[in-house]
Design a protein around this motif. Structure first.
Motif, PDB file in Angstrom:
ATOM      1  N   ILE A  42      25.825 -18.199  -3.508  1.00 59.38           N
ATOM      2  CA  ILE A  42      25.219 -18.680  -2.258  1.00 59.38           C
ATOM      3  C   ILE A  42      26.268 -19.126  -1.243  1.00 59.38           C
ATOM      4  CG2 ILE A  42      23.134 -19.412  -3.452  1.00 59.38           C
ATOM      5  CD1 ILE A  42      24.138 -22.288  -3.262  1.00 59.38           C
ATOM      6  N   GLY A  43      27.541 -19.013  -1.618  1.00 62.95           N
ATOM      7  CA  GLY A  43      28.591 -19.399  -0.675  1.00 62.95           C
ATOM      8  C   GLY A  43      28.516 -18.624   0.633  1.00 62.95           C
ATOM      9  N   PRO A  44      28.447 -17.271   0.569  1.00 63.96           N
ATOM     10  CA  PRO A  44      28.316 -16.523   1.831  1.00 63.96           C
ATOM     11  C   PRO A  44      27.044 -16.862   2.603  1.00 63.96           C
ATOM     12  CG  PRO A  44      29.013 -15.082   0.044  1.00 63.96           C
ATOM     13  CD  PRO A  44      28.651 -16.386  -0.586  1.00 63.96           C
ATOM     14  N   LEU A  45      25.950 -17.155   1.870  1.00 59.40           N
ATOM     15  CA  LEU A  45      24.707 -17.529   2.562  1.00 59.40           C
ATOM     16  C   LEU A  45      24.875 -18.847   3.306  1.00 59.40           C
ATOM     17  CD1 LEU A  45      21.995 -16.606  -0.097  1.00 59.40           C
ATOM     18  CD2 LEU A  45      22.584 -15.367   1.991  1.00 59.40           C
ATOM     19  N   LEU A  46      25.516 -19.812   2.658  1.00 57.76           N
ATOM     20  CA  LEU A  46      25.748 -21.099   3.324  1.00 57.76           C
ATOM     21  C   LEU A  46      26.657 -20.933   4.530  1.00 57.76           C
ATOM     22  CD1 LEU A  46      26.220 -23.425   0.209  1.00 57.76           C
ATOM     23  CD2 LEU A  46      24.209 -23.218   1.679  1.00 57.76           C
ATOM     24  N   ALA A  47      27.685 -20.101   4.382  1.00 59.05           N
ATOM     25  CA  ALA A  47      28.585 -19.862   5.514  1.00 59.05           C
ATOM     26  C   ALA A  47      27.855 -19.170   6.653  1.00 59.05           C
ATOM     27  CB  ALA A  47      29.777 -19.028   5.058  1.00 59.05           C
ATOM     28  N   SER A  48      27.004 -18.182   6.296  1.00 64.22           N
ATOM     29  CA  SER A  48      26.244 -17.485   7.343  1.00 64.22           C
ATOM     30  C   SER A  48      25.262 -18.425   8.024  1.00 64.22           C
ATOM     31  CB  SER A  48      25.499 -16.296   6.728  1.00 64.22           C
ATOM     32  OG  SER A  48      26.403 -15.387   6.139  1.00 64.22           O
ATOM     33  N   ALA A  49      24.634 -19.286   7.211  1.00 68.48           N
ATOM     34  CA  ALA A  49      23.696 -20.243   7.801  1.00 68.48           C
ATOM     35  C   ALA A  49      24.413 -21.213   8.735  1.00 68.48           C
ATOM     36  CB  ALA A  49      22.977 -21.008   6.696  1.00 68.48           C
ATOM     37  N   GLY A  50      25.620 -21.611   8.331  1.00 71.13           N
ATOM     38  CA  GLY A  50      26.386 -22.505   9.208  1.00 71.13           C
ATOM     39  C   GLY A  50      26.763 -21.845  10.513  1.00 71.13           C
ATOM     40  N   ILE A  51      27.212 -20.585  10.422  1.00 77.31           N
ATOM     41  CA  ILE A  51      27.574 -19.854  11.643  1.00 77.31           C
ATOM     42  C   ILE A  51      26.345 -19.640  12.522  1.00 77.31           C
ATOM     43  CG2 ILE A  51      28.436 -17.666  12.520  1.00 77.31           C
ATOM     44  CD1 ILE A  51      30.188 -17.484  10.003  1.00 77.31           C
ATOM     45  N   LEU A  52      25.220 -19.283  11.874  1.00 76.90           N
ATOM     46  CA  LEU A  52      23.992 -19.092  12.646  1.00 76.90           C
ATOM     47  C   LEU A  52      23.554 -20.388  13.314  1.00 76.90           C
ATOM     48  CD1 LEU A  52      21.650 -17.239  13.456  1.00 76.90           C
ATOM     49  CD2 LEU A  52      20.495 -17.901  11.335  1.00 76.90           C
ATOM     50  N   GLY A  53      23.683 -21.497  12.602  1.00 71.99           N
ATOM     51  CA  GLY A  53      23.306 -22.785  13.194  1.00 71.99           C
ATOM     52  C   GLY A  53      24.172 -23.143  14.383  1.00 71.99           C
ATOM     53  N   VAL A  54      25.489 -22.873  14.258  1.00 71.33           N
ATOM     54  CA  VAL A  54      26.384 -23.144  15.389  1.00 71.33           C
ATOM     55  C   VAL A  54      26.041 -22.256  16.581  1.00 71.33           C
ATOM     56  CG1 VAL A  54      28.776 -23.053  16.160  1.00 71.33           C
ATOM     57  CG2 VAL A  54      28.237 -23.970  13.912  1.00 71.33           C
TER      58      VAL A  54
END
Length: 344
Positions: free
Chosen positions: A130-142
């Motif tokens: 889930i590391g890439p998912l968390l990173a993608s979610a963070g980028i999407l949130g920003v």
């Protein structure tokens, strides 16, 4: 016994200290295939079921907590509201509506947060990173944060407006750019209608100040002009009598909250002296009280021959020009020059 287990590139499930079912099946059967099937068919579904049930349980507990806070907020009072509540029964209902709105909003937010966490935990349980998912979610949130700053600002402002009870449906407010009666309040915009019937949509994030003319209590302020030759003491007595009679009138019971006050001379004008009288009223009643007071004051002043001054307009100019008198010689010369048959 023949080991029919397929070779696995990843770590074996029975090597996981937390996977008791897979390890137990492998120990009993010494069969890697059964151990892997037990992991896929029993261990992971059971873990997912526990996560989902745990998410629902957490949501139920948080909802109970929010309901308790909501009931406490609905039963509480704001400064200065207790006296007005006895005369304005809608105040308690409005506070309950505000508390329910905030409770519903908090429940929605907590539900999204809890089940988002559960979703990521389920994905991790299935063996995905889930590391890439968390990173993608963070980028999407920003990205959403930068791209929708105004929307987020409107949403947060709407939350605080409801939480602080700055205004509600039916209030007459001044929002700076628009003034009128509030018809709807959402998380993003506020809709109000002005006295001319125009509907205004104001974004919550653009509201810098709020002037609420309908909250807790209001005040009728009347500036009554009188002539300079009128006895001001008598005027004060008459104004107090008129206002006191209106306060005691059963038809206006509940509209005027306290005994009226005559504050005295407010200012001098070229036309006369202005005397101020004030009445503390229930919300939304100040305009009705003001109209009734003006009518009563006018009738009473007329009965007592108290003059209400007004501006007089006068025209000033040069006097009309008169023709100069002519001498006898000038008259005779004019008669000679005039055609025959015409006389002066």
């Amino acid at each position: 016994m023949l080991d029919t287990a397929m070779p696995l590139d990843s770590a074996k499930c029975w090597d996981d200290a937390d996977n008791n079912i897979c390890r137990l099946v492998h120990d009993w059967t010494d069969n890697a295939t059964l151990a892997e099937l037990s992991d896929v068919l029993l261990a992971k579904p059971f873990a997912i079921l526990v996560l989902v049930l745990g998410g629902f349980a957490a949501r139920w507990l948080v909802s109970r907590l929010i309901d308790r806070i909501t009931r406490t907020a609905a039963a509480g009072t704001v400064p200065g509201a207790r006296a007005a509540e006895a005369l304005t029964p809608v105040l308690h209902e409005r506070r309950e509506q505000r508390a329910r709105s905030m409770g519903s909003l908090l429940k929605n937010i907590t539900t999204i947060v809890i089940f988002t966490i559960v979703t990521f935990m389920v994905i991790a349980t299935l063996g995905y990173n889930i590391g890439p998912l968390l990173a993608s979610a963070g980028i999407l949130g920003v990205a959403l944060g930068f791209g929708a700053q105004s929307l987020v600002k409107d949403f947060i402002s709407g939350i605080f407006m409801i939480l602080e009870d700055q205004y509600g449906v039916g209030d007459v407010v001044d929002l700076g750019d628009a003034t009128g009666t509030v018809e709807a309040v959402s998380m993003r915009v506020t809709r109000l209608r002005d006295v001319n019937g125009t509907v205004w949509y104001v974004r919550n994030g653009e509201i810098l100040r709020v002037g609420n003319q309908s909250q807790n209590w209001a005040r009728t302020v009347l500036d009554v002009p009188v002539g300079y030759e009128v006895d001001l003491g008598r005027v004060r007595e008459v104004l107090h009598e008129v206002a006191h009679a209106l306060w005691q009138d059963p038809a206006w019971n509940g509209a005027i909250l306290e005994e009226p006050e005559v504050w005295g001379v407010e200012r001098w004008t070229p036309e006369g002296v202005v005397v101020r009288v004030v009445l503390k009223t229930a919300p939304m009643k100040q305009w009705e009280v003001a109209r009734e007071m003006r009518e009563l004051i006018k009738d009473r002043f007329d009965a007592l021959d108290i003059e209400i001054p007004y501006a007089h307009a006068a025209a000033y100019g040069a006097p009309p020009q008169q023709a100069p008198e002519r001498t006898d010689k000038e008259t005779a010369d004019a008669d000679e020059d005039r055609p025959a048959g015409r006389k002066a």
